[in-house]
Design a protein around this motif. Structure first.
Motif, PDB file in Angstrom:
ATOM      1  N   ASP A  58       7.253  -7.143   1.032  1.00 33.61           N
ATOM      2  CA  ASP A  58       5.818  -6.989   0.853  1.00 33.61           C
ATOM      3  C   ASP A  58       5.565  -5.664   0.127  1.00 33.61           C
ATOM      4  O   ASP A  58       5.847  -4.591   0.676  1.00 33.61           O
ATOM      5  CB  ASP A  58       5.123  -6.987   2.213  1.00 33.61           C
ATOM      6  N   PRO A  59       5.064  -5.711  -1.107  1.00 24.03           N
ATOM      7  CA  PRO A  59       4.900  -4.464  -1.871  1.00 24.03           C
ATOM      8  C   PRO A  59       4.063  -3.420  -1.154  1.00 24.03           C
ATOM      9  O   PRO A  59       4.397  -2.224  -1.182  1.00 24.03           O
ATOM     10  CB  PRO A  59       4.224  -4.940  -3.160  1.00 24.03           C
ATOM     11  N   ALA A  65       5.922   2.374   3.709  1.00 18.14           N
ATOM     12  CA  ALA A  65       7.176   2.871   4.284  1.00 18.14           C
ATOM     13  C   ALA A  65       7.790   3.950   3.396  1.00 18.14           C
ATOM     14  O   ALA A  65       8.354   4.932   3.892  1.00 18.14           O
ATOM     15  CB  ALA A  65       8.158   1.712   4.474  1.00 18.14           C
ATOM     16  N   ALA A  66       7.690   3.780   2.086  1.00 17.83           N
ATOM     17  CA  ALA A  66       8.206   4.792   1.160  1.00 17.83           C
ATOM     18  C   ALA A  66       7.444   6.102   1.309  1.00 17.83           C
ATOM     19  O   ALA A  66       8.045   7.185   1.298  1.00 17.83           O
ATOM     20  CB  ALA A  66       8.118   4.283  -0.274  1.00 17.83           C
ATOM     21  N   ARG A  67       6.128   6.023   1.473  1.00 15.15           N
ATOM     22  CA  ARG A  67       5.328   7.244   1.682  1.00 15.15           C
ATOM     23  C   ARG A  67       5.760   7.957   2.961  1.00 15.15           C
ATOM     24  O   ARG A  67       5.872   9.185   3.002  1.00 15.15           O
ATOM     25  CB  ARG A  67       3.834   6.894   1.753  1.00 15.15           C
ATOM     26  N   ILE A  68       5.992   7.163   3.998  1.00  9.95           N
ATOM     27  CA  ILE A  68       6.438   7.750   5.267  1.00  9.95           C
ATOM     28  C   ILE A  68       7.793   8.429   5.075  1.00  9.95           C
ATOM     29  O   ILE A  68       8.025   9.543   5.548  1.00  9.95           O
ATOM     30  CB  ILE A  68       6.508   6.656   6.356  1.00  9.95           C
ATOM     31  N   ALA A 105      10.345  -6.552  -8.706  1.00  6.77           N
ATOM     32  CA  ALA A 105       9.685  -5.637  -9.639  1.00  6.77           C
ATOM     33  C   ALA A 105       8.343  -5.166  -9.088  1.00  6.77           C
ATOM     34  O   ALA A 105       7.986  -3.979  -9.201  1.00  6.77           O
ATOM     35  CB  ALA A 105       9.499  -6.315 -10.992  1.00  6.77           C
ATOM     36  N   ASP A 106       7.591  -6.082  -8.476  1.00  8.54           N
ATOM     37  CA  ASP A 106       6.303  -5.702  -7.872  1.00  8.54           C
ATOM     38  C   ASP A 106       6.515  -4.686  -6.751  1.00  8.54           C
ATOM     39  O   ASP A 106       5.731  -3.731  -6.601  1.00  8.54           O
ATOM     40  CB  ASP A 106       5.593  -6.936  -7.322  1.00  8.54           C
ATOM     41  N   CYS A 107       7.563  -4.882  -5.951  1.00  9.01           N
ATOM     42  CA  CYS A 107       7.858  -3.952  -4.856  1.00  9.01           C
ATOM     43  C   CYS A 107       8.211  -2.570  -5.401  1.00  9.01           C
ATOM     44  O   CYS A 107       7.739  -1.544  -4.892  1.00  9.01           O
ATOM     45  CB  CYS A 107       9.013  -4.487  -4.011  1.00  9.01           C
ATOM     46  N   VAL A 108       9.031  -2.541  -6.436  1.00  4.46           N
ATOM     47  CA  VAL A 108       9.415  -1.267  -7.041  1.00  4.46           C
ATOM     48  C   VAL A 108       8.199  -0.556  -7.617  1.00  4.46           C
ATOM     49  O   VAL A 108       8.006   0.656  -7.423  1.00  4.46           O
ATOM     50  CB  VAL A 108      10.485  -1.481  -8.129  1.00  4.46           C
ATOM     51  N   ALA A 109       7.356  -1.313  -8.331  1.00  6.26           N
ATOM     52  CA  ALA A 109       6.163  -0.704  -8.925  1.00  6.26           C
ATOM     53  C   ALA A 109       5.262  -0.105  -7.854  1.00  6.26           C
ATOM     54  O   ALA A 109       4.712   0.994  -8.022  1.00  6.26           O
ATOM     55  CB  ALA A 109       5.414  -1.753  -9.745  1.00  6.26           C
ATOM     56  N   ALA A 110       5.100  -0.812  -6.737  1.00  6.34           N
ATOM     57  CA  ALA A 110       4.253  -0.310  -5.644  1.00  6.34           C
ATOM     58  C   ALA A 110       4.831   0.964  -5.047  1.00  6.34           C
ATOM     59  O   ALA A 110       4.096   1.920  -4.761  1.00  6.34           O
ATOM     60  CB  ALA A 110       4.093  -1.386  -4.576  1.00  6.34           C
ATOM     61  N   MET A 111       6.144   1.001  -4.851  1.00  3.86           N
ATOM     62  CA  MET A 111       6.772   2.194  -4.290  1.00  3.86           C
ATOM     63  C   MET A 111       6.708   3.369  -5.263  1.00  3.86           C
ATOM     64  O   MET A 111       6.500   4.516  -4.861  1.00  3.86           O
ATOM     65  CB  MET A 111       8.218   1.889  -3.891  1.00  3.86           C
ATOM     66  N   ALA A 146       9.638  -1.884 -14.103  1.00  2.00           N
ATOM     67  CA  ALA A 146       8.710  -1.435 -13.063  1.00  2.00           C
ATOM     68  C   ALA A 146       8.872   0.052 -12.747  1.00  2.00           C
ATOM     69  O   ALA A 146       8.095   0.593 -11.955  1.00  2.00           O
ATOM     70  CB  ALA A 146       8.911  -2.259 -11.800  1.00  2.00           C
ATOM     71  N   GLY A 147       9.895   0.694 -13.333  1.00  2.00           N
ATOM     72  CA  GLY A 147      10.050   2.127 -13.143  1.00  2.00           C
ATOM     73  C   GLY A 147      11.210   2.559 -12.270  1.00  2.00           C
ATOM     74  O   GLY A 147      11.325   3.749 -11.946  1.00  2.00           O
ATOM     75  N   ALA A 148      12.096   1.654 -11.878  1.00  2.29           N
ATOM     76  CA  ALA A 148      13.223   2.030 -11.032  1.00  2.29           C
ATOM     77  C   ALA A 148      14.058   3.114 -11.714  1.00  2.29           C
ATOM     78  O   ALA A 148      14.264   3.096 -12.928  1.00  2.29           O
ATOM     79  CB  ALA A 148      14.102   0.822 -10.731  1.00  2.29           C
ATOM     80  N   ASP A 149      14.545   4.045 -10.909  1.00  2.00           N
ATOM     81  CA  ASP A 149      15.326   5.153 -11.438  1.00  2.00           C
ATOM     82  C   ASP A 149      16.819   4.854 -11.502  1.00  2.00           C
ATOM     83  O   ASP A 149      17.554   5.564 -12.201  1.00  2.00           O
ATOM     84  CB  ASP A 149      15.084   6.396 -10.578  1.00  2.00           C
TER      85      ASP A 149
END
Length: 317
Positions: A58-59, A65-68, A105-111, A146-149
């Motif tokens: 779930d994006p 969770a990434a913010r936490i 990709a949507d999940c990565v973009a959201a994170m 999506a911006g993954a590093d």
């Protein structure tokens, strides 16, 4: 590495390598949001650099969770798209996500929108009857757009039906060449490799083709191989002394016990520390028995290490 690479394991590994990037076991996004965050996400500052590996599909939840995780001080957020376990499949994430690269990709973009630290992905070369050329390319293109590093690739397929998680580590054949081809196709992107790497010599061979190598069970079962990791990374670091490491781990264990923990929480990760060396068997025996006593403290580690020293002295005599 679920239930293996907890904070105590990572603290040990950090004593062996000052520079290697350490990864947590996979934490489900819902647990990070609603669970006991200190227990699930807390770590010792000595573990840096350390990445938080998340599971989910779930994006919005993954972003939260990434913010936490960023708030806890992690250096990287990693999305797991490679775990084949039944409990992961029931939640429609892990290796299942290889089937839905657009969702990944949507999940990565959201994170990426949620945090400033790097966001990376770990995946397989494909699942079930997917064409690994098409499946891996589709996932890679989506997550990088999506911006993954970085993308870490376990170089074997996952079979979600018919094989156990254990069998998924051995039976699907490794295909390192597939990961090398991905790197050739995406020369400006960070591509790392994982799966079946047993020694630092093998890791060095892979580094001729890709940007990074991830060690899993080899680093857990024979952790002393990490003693050469900093040199392989081209990073200067003081040579680690195993006697000093035992003392550091003893102090760490006593502090953990003082907070209500038990020695086995720490000692279980140290069983393979002297694998292949004189006295290693006795070291394992002492940790497997004495460390489990209710009143066990760091003196157990010192006695176990004394058995190693005795074995080495006998070998040298």
């Amino acid at each position: 590495m679920m239930d293996w690479t907890d904070r105590h394991c990572r603290f040990l590994h950090r004593q062996l390598s000052a520079r290697a990037l350490l990864y947590t076991e996979m934490i489900v996004a819902d647990a990070a949001i609603h669970g006991d965050r200190q227990r699930l996400l807390g770590f010792d500052p000595a573990e840096h650099p350390v990445a938080l590996q998340l599971g989910g599909s779930d994006p919005a939840k993954l972003a939260e969770a990434a913010r936490i995780g960023e708030g806890f001080g992690y250096d990287e957020i990693n999305l797991n798209c490679g775990c084949p376990s039944d409990r992961v499949q029931s939640g429609t994430f892990g290796a299942c996500l290889m089937k839905t690269p657009e969702l990944v990709a949507d999940c990565v973009a959201a994170m990426k929108r949620a945090v400033r630290i790097p966001v990376t992905v770990k995946c397989r070369i494909g699942v079930d009857d997917q064409d690994s050329e098409q499946a891996l390319d589709a996932l890679a293109e989506g997550v990088f757009a999506a911006g993954a590093d970085a993308l870490w690739v376990h170089a074997r397929k996952a079979w979600l039906q018919g094989l156990s998680p254990r069998e998924n580590r051995d039976i699907p054949p490794l295909d390192y060449g597939r990961v090398y081809r991905l790197k050739q196709r995406l020369p400006r992107k960070f591509i790392g490799i994982n799966g079946g790497v047993q020694t630092l010599g093998e890791a060095q061979d892979h580094l001729r083709h890709v940007d990074g190598v991830m060690l899993g069970r080899a680093a857990y079962h024979t952790p002393a191989i990490l003693l050469g990791a900093d040199a392989l990374l081209g990073k200067a670091a003081p040579p680690a002394d195993l006697g000093t490491i035992i003392k550091t781990m003893g102090d760490y264990a006593d502090a953990h016990i003082a907070r209500g923990g038990r020695l086995p929480h720490v000692a279980r990760h140290m069983v393979g520390l002297f694998h292949g060396q004189p006295g290693a068997r006795r070291f394992r025996q002492i940790l497997s028995t004495d460390a489990n006593r209710p009143d066990a403290r760091s003196d157990v580690l010192r006695r176990a290490f004394a058995a190693v020293e005795a074995g080495q002295a006998k070998e040298a005599a």
